[in-house]
Design a protein around this motif. Structure first.
Motif, short mmCIF file in Angstrom:
data_model
loop_
_atom_site.label_atom_id
_atom_site.label_comp_id
_atom_site.label_asym_id
_atom_site.label_seq_id
_atom_site.Cartn_x
_atom_site.Cartn_y
_atom_site.Cartn_z
N LEU A 119 18.56 36.41 48.87
CA LEU A 119 18.11 37.79 48.74
C LEU A 119 19.32 38.70 48.80
CD1 LEU A 119 15.00 38.03 51.13
CD2 LEU A 119 14.96 38.19 48.63
N ARG A 120 19.20 39.84 48.18
CA ARG A 120 20.22 40.87 48.31
C ARG A 120 19.57 42.14 48.83
NH1 ARG A 120 23.97 43.90 43.81
NH2 ARG A 120 21.95 44.91 43.41
N LEU A 121 20.03 42.58 49.98
CA LEU A 121 19.56 43.83 50.55
C LEU A 121 20.48 44.97 50.13
CD1 LEU A 121 18.77 42.71 54.22
CD2 LEU A 121 17.32 42.57 52.17
N SER A 122 19.87 46.11 49.92
CA SER A 122 20.62 47.31 49.57
C SER A 122 20.29 48.41 50.56
CB SER A 122 20.28 47.79 48.16
OG SER A 122 20.61 46.82 47.20
N CYS A 123 21.27 49.22 50.84
CA CYS A 123 21.09 50.38 51.71
C CYS A 123 21.77 51.57 51.07
CB CYS A 123 21.66 50.12 53.10
SG CYS A 123 21.66 51.57 54.17
N ALA A 124 20.98 52.53 50.66
CA ALA A 124 21.51 53.73 50.04
C ALA A 124 21.56 54.86 51.06
CB ALA A 124 20.64 54.13 48.85
N ALA A 125 22.71 55.45 51.18
CA ALA A 125 22.91 56.56 52.11
C ALA A 125 22.90 57.87 51.36
CB ALA A 125 24.23 56.40 52.87
N TYR A 178 31.21 39.47 60.83
CA TYR A 178 29.96 38.75 60.65
C TYR A 178 29.57 38.04 61.93
CZ TYR A 178 30.81 39.23 55.61
OH TYR A 178 31.05 39.72 54.35
N ALA A 179 28.28 37.97 62.13
CA ALA A 179 27.78 37.11 63.18
C ALA A 179 28.11 35.66 62.85
CB ALA A 179 26.27 37.28 63.34
N GLY A 205 29.82 32.48 56.10
CA GLY A 205 29.78 31.53 55.00
C GLY A 205 28.53 31.60 54.16
N ARG A 206 27.52 32.33 54.63
CA ARG A 206 26.27 32.45 53.90
C ARG A 206 25.99 33.88 53.44
NH1 ARG A 206 21.62 31.61 56.35
NH2 ARG A 206 22.38 32.13 58.45
N PHE A 207 26.38 34.85 54.26
CA PHE A 207 26.12 36.25 53.95
C PHE A 207 27.43 36.95 53.58
CE2 PHE A 207 22.14 36.94 56.82
CZ PHE A 207 21.54 35.83 56.25
N GLN A 240 24.43 40.38 50.63
CA GLN A 240 24.03 39.22 49.86
C GLN A 240 23.78 38.07 50.82
OE1 GLN A 240 23.54 38.84 46.42
NE2 GLN A 240 22.69 36.86 47.08
N MET A 241 22.59 37.55 50.81
CA MET A 241 22.19 36.50 51.73
C MET A 241 21.87 35.24 50.94
SD MET A 241 19.83 38.63 54.43
CE MET A 241 18.54 38.95 53.22
N ASN A 242 22.64 34.21 51.16
CA ASN A 242 22.44 32.93 50.50
C ASN A 242 22.10 31.86 51.53
OD1 ASN A 242 23.21 34.08 47.98
ND2 ASN A 242 25.37 33.64 48.40
#
Length: 119
Positions: A18-24, A59-60, A65-67, A81-83
């Motif tokens: 999934l790909r998350l988006s955040c618009a400011a 990153y946590a 390696g995934r995000f 980007q979440m893989n």
């Protein structure tokens, strides 16, 4: 006033992406960092990924390696980007923006977007 609007959450199978988006939007200046936090049911909110104004990323350990976090300065948008998603990634994901003020740093939050990883 700063407003953050997340999008891109949903239901995905383990191993999916999934790909998350955040618009400011709003009057935005003196930004220290933008990032993504998540909160699973019964858990504390935790930092997932962050990018500072200078481009440094954090990153946590659980997502390294995934995000991947990135930004588009022209659009004032930050992405996650979440893989290779895992069930334990299931949570509400919140966009965060931290800016400097005369009173110190101030955090702004989006309303959150649900990510569910399940078969």
């Amino acid at each position: 006033q700063v407003q953050l609007v997340e999008s891109g959450g949903g239901l995905v199978q383990p191993g999916g992406s999934l790909r998350l988006s955040c618009a400011a939007s709003g009057t935005i200046s003196s930004i220290n960092a933008m990032g993504w936090y998540r909160q699973a049911r019964g858990k504390q909110r935790e930092l997932v990924a962050q990018i500072t104004s200078g481009g440094t990323t954090n990153y946590a350990d659980s997502v390294k390696g995934r995000f991947t976090i990135s930004r588009d300065n022209a659009k004032m948008t930050v992405y996650l980007q979440m893989n290779s998603l895992k069930p334990e990634d299931t949570a509400v994901y919140y966009c965060n923006l931290e800016r400097r003020t005369g009173w110190g740093p101030v955090a702004y939050w989006g309303r959150g977007t649900q990510v569910t990883v399940s078969s």
